[in-house]
Design a protein around this motif. Sequence first.
Motif, PDB file in Angstrom:
ATOM      1  N   UNK A  10      25.876 -44.151 -26.332  1.00 20.99           N
ATOM      2  CA  UNK A  10      25.970 -42.691 -26.425  1.00 20.99           C
ATOM      3  C   UNK A  10      26.548 -42.129 -25.142  1.00 20.99           C
ATOM      4  N   UNK A  11      27.068 -40.911 -25.240  1.00 18.18           N
ATOM      5  CA  UNK A  11      27.593 -40.164 -24.104  1.00 18.18           C
ATOM      6  C   UNK A  11      26.659 -38.992 -23.819  1.00 18.18           C
ATOM      7  N   UNK A  12      26.432 -38.725 -22.538  1.00 15.64           N
ATOM      8  CA  UNK A  12      25.701 -37.514 -22.184  1.00 15.64           C
ATOM      9  C   UNK A  12      26.690 -36.351 -22.267  1.00 15.64           C
ATOM     10  N   UNK A  13      26.595 -35.592 -23.342  1.00 15.22           N
ATOM     11  CA  UNK A  13      27.596 -34.572 -23.646  1.00 15.22           C
ATOM     12  C   UNK A  13      27.428 -33.316 -22.810  1.00 15.22           C
ATOM     13  N   UNK A  14      26.191 -32.977 -22.469  1.00 13.60           N
ATOM     14  CA  UNK A  14      25.944 -31.780 -21.664  1.00 13.60           C
ATOM     15  C   UNK A  14      24.500 -31.739 -21.230  1.00 13.60           C
ATOM     16  N   UNK A  15      24.229 -30.921 -20.218  1.00 12.12           N
ATOM     17  CA  UNK A  15      22.853 -30.806 -19.742  1.00 12.12           C
ATOM     18  C   UNK A  15      22.701 -29.475 -19.029  1.00 12.12           C
ATOM     19  N   UNK A  16      21.490 -28.957 -19.065  1.00  9.93           N
ATOM     20  CA  UNK A  16      21.203 -27.680 -18.426  1.00  9.93           C
ATOM     21  C   UNK A  16      19.891 -27.806 -17.668  1.00  9.93           C
ATOM     22  N   UNK A  17      19.957 -27.616 -16.345  1.00  5.83           N
ATOM     23  CA  UNK A  17      18.772 -27.711 -15.479  1.00  5.83           C
ATOM     24  C   UNK A  17      18.031 -29.019 -15.698  1.00  5.83           C
ATOM     25  N   UNK A  18      18.757 -30.069 -15.995  1.00  8.58           N
ATOM     26  CA  UNK A  18      18.119 -31.354 -16.301  1.00  8.58           C
ATOM     27  C   UNK A  18      17.658 -32.045 -15.024  1.00  8.58           C
ATOM     28  N   UNK A  58      14.251 -29.521 -18.300  1.00  7.05           N
ATOM     29  CA  UNK A  58      15.596 -29.139 -18.678  1.00  7.05           C
ATOM     30  C   UNK A  58      15.949 -29.630 -20.075  1.00  7.05           C
ATOM     31  N   UNK A  59      17.223 -29.489 -20.404  1.00  7.49           N
ATOM     32  CA  UNK A  59      17.706 -29.847 -21.736  1.00  7.49           C
ATOM     33  C   UNK A  59      18.949 -30.710 -21.595  1.00  7.49           C
ATOM     34  N   UNK A  60      19.062 -31.726 -22.451  1.00  3.42           N
ATOM     35  CA  UNK A  60      20.248 -32.597 -22.446  1.00  3.42           C
ATOM     36  C   UNK A  60      20.700 -32.834 -23.873  1.00  3.42           C
ATOM     37  N   UNK A  61      22.006 -32.954 -24.034  1.00  8.94           N
ATOM     38  CA  UNK A  61      22.557 -33.295 -25.353  1.00  8.94           C
ATOM     39  C   UNK A  61      23.298 -34.613 -25.257  1.00  8.94           C
ATOM     40  N   UNK A  62      22.958 -35.540 -26.137  1.00  8.25           N
ATOM     41  CA  UNK A  62      23.673 -36.808 -26.199  1.00  8.25           C
ATOM     42  C   UNK A  62      24.433 -36.882 -27.514  1.00  8.25           C
ATOM     43  N   UNK A  63      25.536 -37.590 -27.488  1.00 10.88           N
ATOM     44  CA  UNK A  63      26.325 -37.818 -28.689  1.00 10.88           C
ATOM     45  C   UNK A  63      26.422 -39.321 -28.882  1.00 10.88           C
ATOM     46  N   UNK A  64      25.783 -39.813 -29.948  1.00  8.91           N
ATOM     47  CA  UNK A  64      25.782 -41.240 -30.205  1.00  8.91           C
ATOM     48  C   UNK A  64      27.112 -41.659 -30.824  1.00  8.91           C
ATOM     49  N   UNK A  65      27.440 -42.932 -30.663  1.00  6.39           N
ATOM     50  CA  UNK A  65      28.712 -43.413 -31.181  1.00  6.39           C
ATOM     51  C   UNK A  65      28.764 -43.362 -32.704  1.00  6.39           C
ATOM     52  N   UNK A  66      27.643 -43.190 -33.374  1.00  9.84           N
ATOM     53  CA  UNK A  66      27.605 -43.035 -34.829  1.00  9.84           C
ATOM     54  C   UNK A  66      28.019 -41.631 -35.250  1.00  9.84           C
ATOM     55  N   UNK A  67      28.097 -40.697 -34.287  1.00  6.80           N
ATOM     56  CA  UNK A  67      28.441 -39.311 -34.598  1.00  6.80           C
ATOM     57  C   UNK A  67      27.238 -38.386 -34.561  1.00  6.80           C
ATOM     58  N   UNK A  68      26.041 -38.918 -34.388  1.00  2.00           N
ATOM     59  CA  UNK A  68      24.830 -38.103 -34.302  1.00  2.00           C
ATOM     60  C   UNK A  68      24.835 -37.319 -32.998  1.00  2.00           C
ATOM     61  N   UNK A  69      24.567 -36.018 -33.096  1.00  2.00           N
ATOM     62  CA  UNK A  69      24.392 -35.186 -31.902  1.00  2.00           C
ATOM     63  C   UNK A  69      22.916 -34.849 -31.777  1.00  2.00           C
ATOM     64  N   UNK A  70      22.371 -35.054 -30.613  1.00  2.00           N
ATOM     65  CA  UNK A  70      20.927 -34.924 -30.437  1.00  2.00           C
ATOM     66  C   UNK A  70      20.634 -34.145 -29.161  1.00  2.00           C
ATOM     67  N   UNK A  71      19.857 -33.074 -29.288  1.00  2.00           N
ATOM     68  CA  UNK A  71      19.421 -32.288 -28.131  1.00  2.00           C
ATOM     69  C   UNK A  71      17.983 -32.691 -27.819  1.00  2.00           C
ATOM     70  N   UNK A  72      17.720 -32.984 -26.556  1.00  2.00           N
ATOM     71  CA  UNK A  72      16.397 -33.439 -26.126  1.00  2.00           C
ATOM     72  C   UNK A  72      15.895 -32.503 -25.036  1.00  2.00           C
ATOM     73  N   UNK A  73      14.657 -32.067 -25.196  1.00  2.00           N
ATOM     74  CA  UNK A  73      14.061 -31.165 -24.213  1.00  2.00           C
ATOM     75  C   UNK A  73      13.054 -31.926 -23.361  1.00  2.00           C
ATOM     76  N   UNK A  74      13.073 -31.687 -22.047  1.00  2.00           N
ATOM     77  CA  UNK A  74      12.085 -32.314 -21.177  1.00  2.00           C
ATOM     78  C   UNK A  74      10.759 -31.551 -21.210  1.00  2.00           C
TER      79      UNK A  74
END
Length: 551
Positions: free
Chosen positions: A133-141, A164-180
């Motif tokens: 996966x790629x770390x697509x974006x993050x805010x105050x992470x 903070x918050x981070x968004x990963x994009x898996x190579x399968x195409x799944x986009x996932x936002x994760x909150x700390x």
Amino acid sequence: MTPEEREQLIDSLIDGEIDEADFLRIEAELSVDPEVRALYYNRLKLDLLLQREASGSVDDSSSAVAQAVAPSAAIPPVASVNILQRRLTGIFAVLAATVLGFVAWSVWNPDSSRLGSPAGLAGKLEPTAAGFAILQGQSDAVWEGDPLATGSLVPSGPLRLRSGVAQIELFSGVRMVIEGDAQFVVESAMLVRLDRGRARAQVPEAARGFRVQTRHGDLIDLGTEFAIDAGDEAARVEVLAGEVELHRQGTARQRVLEGDAWQLSDAGVSERSDSESLQVIGPDAFERQLSSQQIDQRRQWQQRVASMRADDRLIAWYQTQQTSADGRQLPNLAEPDLHQAGAAAIVACQPASDRWGQAGGALDLSRTGSRIRVDVPGEFGGLTMLCWVKIHSLDRLYNSLFLTDGHELNEPHWQIMNDGRLFFSVKKFDESNGKRRRPDKYNFYSPPFWDPSFSGQWIMLATTYDAQARRVSHYLNGAEIGSEAVPADYLVPQVTIGPASIGNWSEPMYRTDPQFVVRNLNGSLDEFVLYSSALSGSEIAELYRLGNPAR
């Protein structure tokens, strides 16, 4: 460098027919790659055996070969590289140790000859990167351990997002936002283990079957969008679109439809009794939020740039989003002074998105002839070269950052070697009477900083030259990665620049073959800054902090 090219250069080195440019290429390979050193030994051994065969000798024992490849014999008498013997000493001390070890190992392991086979070498030289996966974006992470850079591969193993918050994009195409605060592992492109924390996933049809594993059971997606809150007592699930299946070992799968709220717990799979929404931001909304934040950060950066334009050390500040009306020039944002560099000319570059995500804000230099032309008058007792670049790959031997035309006396060259080392030099000596008696410059290399995981990421590179302190330092993303004293014989008190190119080279004086001349950077640039003195490490760190869109 291809395996075929590598073998050709090694053969030229053994035969004593290598020229300086090719010597530098194979020197770089020998310095960093034990496989290349093993290949060199194999070729040298073959050469020695052929010589013995031709002379009638049949002694091909390991001891004879080891003696033959001792340091004094390992380097062929190459007249064109004699000037570089001093630099070879360290490399071939390592090489000699490797060779002697290799000889002993060869005796013990008869299969060792496979190391030198082209197929085996090619397989080992193939660039690799690890991750799903790629770390697509993050805010105050805030990450536990080393911070993760936006655009980087998500590393394997357990990760903890403390806040903070981070968004990963898996190579399968799944986009996932994760909150700390969250703990998770990206096990594959189709499986994430969420030990604790909240997440929201948007799953395309192509990734149907994507699974989130919790300590209480699994969620299997059936093409949908869902939120999940994994806690100590239960994993709460909310289906926002489509449907999912919940599965706990020993129980039947439970299908959960859009709008339903269920949970996994030690008691099994059950409907939730609470009506609380999980309230996790979705990927689309998070991307809009990030875009808005970056616009604000970009505005703040521009305000800081305006305040720094009057710095009397500033020679030139080019921002690629600020082109002239016809789109062919970049104005110099530095306040005018005696050493004022003029506007830069854009040659064959294409618009690209800048590091703030703004379309057309950067210039793509991937075309072979593309470059940004400048003319910098004056003499300087020091230099700082700094730029923001997004590199696709280092597919040239020399990948240009800033090269003066012709590389005349007292002029600098700044580039990246294909093995990922920053390279800086100032030409000290002229080539008089058609023959050089010593190197005309001293090359300052950083340790290799590049690997394929950097591809497509915006990074800030800087190199400083301090004539008074006699030191050259290299920086990556505001942190020093290498520093070296300038040898007294190679100190240039006053550096000149004149006509030069950003991202390419014009008018090379002593080589004309394309392999040496083609040096355009395969990537994009959105800012280039030139100071007349060496900035301190803290100043460079601050420029990175202020100009980093992922902060």
